[in-house]
Design a protein around this motif. Structure first.
Motif, PDB file in Angstrom:
ATOM      1  N   VAL A  29      -6.315  11.729  26.106  1.00  0.00           N
ATOM      2  CA  VAL A  29      -7.209  11.462  24.980  1.00  0.00           C
ATOM      3  C   VAL A  29      -6.540  11.843  23.660  1.00  0.00           C
ATOM      4  N   LEU A  30      -5.810  12.936  23.644  1.00  0.00           N
ATOM      5  CA  LEU A  30      -5.105  13.333  22.423  1.00  0.00           C
ATOM      6  C   LEU A  30      -3.982  12.348  22.089  1.00  0.00           C
ATOM      7  N   ARG A  31      -3.350  11.804  23.135  1.00  0.00           N
ATOM      8  CA  ARG A  31      -2.256  10.853  22.914  1.00  0.00           C
ATOM      9  C   ARG A  31      -2.787   9.477  22.528  1.00  0.00           C
ATOM     10  N   HIS A  32      -3.979   9.127  23.063  1.00  0.00           N
ATOM     11  CA  HIS A  32      -4.567   7.805  22.806  1.00  0.00           C
ATOM     12  C   HIS A  32      -6.029   7.975  22.387  1.00  0.00           C
ATOM     13  N   PRO A  33      -6.289   8.527  21.214  1.00  0.00           N
ATOM     14  CA  PRO A  33      -7.675   8.713  20.784  1.00  0.00           C
ATOM     15  C   PRO A  33      -8.382   7.373  20.591  1.00  0.00           C
ATOM     16  N   TRP A  34      -9.682   7.346  20.928  1.00  0.00           N
ATOM     17  CA  TRP A  34     -10.452   6.112  20.827  1.00  0.00           C
ATOM     18  C   TRP A  34      -9.704   4.975  21.536  1.00  0.00           C
ATOM     19  N   SER A  35      -9.298   5.224  22.765  1.00  0.00           N
ATOM     20  CA  SER A  35      -8.364   4.329  23.454  1.00  0.00           C
ATOM     21  C   SER A  35      -8.871   2.900  23.560  1.00  0.00           C
ATOM     22  N   THR A  36     -10.130   2.691  23.963  1.00  0.00           N
ATOM     23  CA  THR A  36     -10.595   1.321  24.143  1.00  0.00           C
ATOM     24  C   THR A  36     -10.859   0.644  22.800  1.00  0.00           C
ATOM     25  N   LEU A  37     -11.243   1.411  21.783  1.00  0.00           N
ATOM     26  CA  LEU A  37     -11.381   0.841  20.449  1.00  0.00           C
ATOM     27  C   LEU A  37     -10.023   0.379  19.927  1.00  0.00           C
ATOM     28  N   ALA A  38      -8.981   1.155  20.239  1.00  0.00           N
ATOM     29  CA  ALA A  38      -7.630   0.759  19.820  1.00  0.00           C
ATOM     30  C   ALA A  38      -7.198  -0.535  20.500  1.00  0.00           C
ATOM     31  N   VAL A  39      -7.569  -0.725  21.768  1.00  0.00           N
ATOM     32  CA  VAL A  39      -7.241  -1.969  22.468  1.00  0.00           C
ATOM     33  C   VAL A  39      -7.932  -3.148  21.795  1.00  0.00           C
ATOM     34  N   SER A  40      -9.224  -3.006  21.525  1.00  0.00           N
ATOM     35  CA  SER A  40      -9.974  -4.076  20.889  1.00  0.00           C
ATOM     36  C   SER A  40      -9.424  -4.401  19.505  1.00  0.00           C
ATOM     37  N   ALA A  41      -9.141  -3.362  18.706  1.00  0.00           N
ATOM     38  CA  ALA A  41      -8.596  -3.585  17.366  1.00  0.00           C
ATOM     39  C   ALA A  41      -7.218  -4.228  17.428  1.00  0.00           C
ATOM     40  N   GLY A  42      -6.406  -3.827  18.408  1.00  0.00           N
ATOM     41  CA  GLY A  42      -5.071  -4.400  18.544  1.00  0.00           C
ATOM     42  C   GLY A  42      -5.115  -5.885  18.867  1.00  0.00           C
ATOM     43  N   ILE A  43      -6.053  -6.285  19.726  1.00  0.00           N
ATOM     44  CA  ILE A  43      -6.185  -7.707  20.061  1.00  0.00           C
ATOM     45  C   ILE A  43      -6.520  -8.514  18.808  1.00  0.00           C
ATOM     46  N   ARG A  44      -7.427  -8.000  18.007  1.00  0.00           N
ATOM     47  CA  ARG A  44      -7.810  -8.710  16.781  1.00  0.00           C
ATOM     48  C   ARG A  44      -6.645  -8.752  15.789  1.00  0.00           C
ATOM     49  N   ARG A  45      -5.920  -7.648  15.667  1.00  0.00           N
ATOM     50  CA  ARG A  45      -4.798  -7.604  14.726  1.00  0.00           C
ATOM     51  C   ARG A  45      -3.721  -8.628  15.092  1.00  0.00           C
ATOM     52  N   HIS A  46      -3.397  -8.677  16.374  1.00  0.00           N
ATOM     53  CA  HIS A  46      -2.381  -9.640  16.797  1.00  0.00           C
ATOM     54  C   HIS A  46      -2.897 -11.072  16.696  1.00  0.00           C
ATOM     55  N   GLY A  47      -4.212 -11.263  16.903  1.00  0.00           N
ATOM     56  CA  GLY A  47      -4.776 -12.592  16.728  1.00  0.00           C
ATOM     57  C   GLY A  47      -4.634 -13.090  15.295  1.00  0.00           C
ATOM     58  N   ILE A  48      -4.846 -12.200  14.333  1.00  0.00           N
ATOM     59  CA  ILE A  48      -4.674 -12.575  12.926  1.00  0.00           C
ATOM     60  C   ILE A  48      -3.221 -12.958  12.654  1.00  0.00           C
ATOM     61  N   ARG A  49      -2.274 -12.207  13.217  1.00  0.00           N
ATOM     62  CA  ARG A  49      -0.854 -12.532  13.024  1.00  0.00           C
ATOM     63  C   ARG A  49      -0.530 -13.919  13.574  1.00  0.00           C
ATOM     64  N   LEU A  50      -1.055 -14.225  14.757  1.00  0.00           N
ATOM     65  CA  LEU A  50      -0.781 -15.535  15.346  1.00  0.00           C
ATOM     66  C   LEU A  50      -1.408 -16.655  14.513  1.00  0.00           C
ATOM     67  N   TYR A  51      -2.596 -16.415  14.025  1.00  0.00           N
ATOM     68  CA  TYR A  51      -3.253 -17.418  13.182  1.00  0.00           C
ATOM     69  C   TYR A  51      -2.437 -17.671  11.914  1.00  0.00           C
ATOM     70  N   LEU A  52      -1.933 -16.591  11.295  1.00  0.00           N
ATOM     71  CA  LEU A  52      -1.140 -16.735  10.077  1.00  0.00           C
ATOM     72  C   LEU A  52       0.199 -17.430  10.344  1.00  0.00           C
ATOM     73  N   ARG A  53       0.653 -17.380  11.599  1.00  0.00           N
ATOM     74  CA  ARG A  53       1.886 -18.091  11.956  1.00  0.00           C
ATOM     75  C   ARG A  53       1.618 -19.556  12.311  1.00  0.00           C
ATOM     76  N   GLY A  54       0.370 -19.980  12.208  1.00  0.00           N
ATOM     77  CA  GLY A  54       0.052 -21.389  12.377  1.00  0.00           C
ATOM     78  C   GLY A  54      -0.477 -21.785  13.738  1.00  0.00           C
ATOM     79  N   LEU A  55      -0.785 -20.812  14.616  1.00  0.00           N
ATOM     80  CA  LEU A  55      -1.309 -21.174  15.933  1.00  0.00           C
ATOM     81  C   LEU A  55      -2.759 -21.638  15.777  1.00  0.00           C
ATOM     82  N   PRO A  56      -3.083 -22.853  16.238  1.00  0.00           N
ATOM     83  CA  PRO A  56      -4.438 -23.375  16.018  1.00  0.00           C
ATOM     84  C   PRO A  56      -5.476 -22.680  16.890  1.00  0.00           C
TER      85      PRO A  56
END
Length: 247
Positions: free
Chosen positions: A206-233
């Motif tokens: 928990v100390l190494r990965h605080p809010w672990s499942t929230l971090a997974v969800s946020a990471g998916i959204r962050r990478h989705g934005i990157r892919l969208y900005l790279r032109g993926l429809p």
């Protein structure tokens, strides 16, 4: 997995990898941890640690079963499967500080004599929807199933999954590959090593990965934005209810 009436809960610090090959090549890696639990013997943590690991029936299947086990059995019953009280070993993220997101929960289901009966793969997307697949893996732990659920906004609901899901022991080694006509656009992997689920081990993770499942969800959204900005429809999202509620 060693046969027996129960399996002691385990923690798997793990690396989750996503490799996208078509039409844009993109790779991401994320470190987190998952639980391996016996569905009839869920972990009972000391009271101060309980907010760090919650296992709730409302987070799975239709969300209205009194227990996680009953939610699974209701799903299996609609597909003509009766475990007759057999053991179920589950790999999942626990609810941490009131939040949970489970991209993939796996249930290795056995008959009363310990013989493997089936595997259930429950998939959650970031739109609050979930869908369960009933799988019949071969001796190598490999199963094939048609895709029926919208997960990534960049992939339509077609094609088929090839899932390699050997039951974890000391090592966790899973692969899910999406195959579409003429392409294999996406592969996900989960790799990890088992730790005994002691309070000290949980606190370290928990100390190494605080809010672990929230971090997974946020990471998916962050990478989705990157892919969208790279032109993926973006593919249109069809309406969906869980598999169980549509039966």
């Amino acid at each position: 997995m060693t046969p027996g009436p129960t399996t002691r809960p385990g923690l798997y610090p793990c690396e989750i990898g996503h490799i996208r090959l078509d039409p844009i090549r993109y790779t991401l890696r994320h470190h987190t941890y998952m639980w391996l639990v016996d569905l009839d013997h869920l972990p009972r943590l000391p009271r101060p640690l309980r907010p760090l690991a919650g296992f709730r029936a409302r987070d799975h299947f239709t969300g209205d079963a009194p227990t996680l086990r009953e939610g699974l059995e209701r799903f299996l019953a609609t597909r003509g499967v009766d475990l007759e009280g057999g053991r179920v070993i589950t790999l999942t993220h626990a609810r941490v500080l009131g939040y949970v997101f489970n991209p993939l929960t796996l249930y290795w289901c056995h008959g009363p004599d310990g013989t493997p009966r089936c595997v259930v793969a429950e998939v959650h997307n970031t739109y609050g929807e979930r869908h369960a697949y009933l799988l019949d893996p071969d001796e190598a732990g490999v199963a094939h199933v048609d895709k029926e659920f919208y997960v990534s906004p960049f992939n339509p609901v077609d094609g088929a999954y090839r899932m390699r899901l050997p039951p974890p022991d000391g090592r966790l080694d899973l692969t899910v590959r999406l195959d579409r006509p003429g392409a294999r656009p996406f592969t996900a992997t989960v790799r990890g090593t088992r730790r005994e689920a002691t309070p000290a081990a949980l606190l370290r993770l928990v100390l190494r990965h605080p809010w672990s499942t929230l971090a997974v969800s946020a990471g998916i959204r962050r990478h989705g934005i990157r892919l969208y900005l790279r032109g993926l429809p973006v593919r249109p999202r069809p309406s969906h209810r869980t598999t169980e509620k549509t039966s």
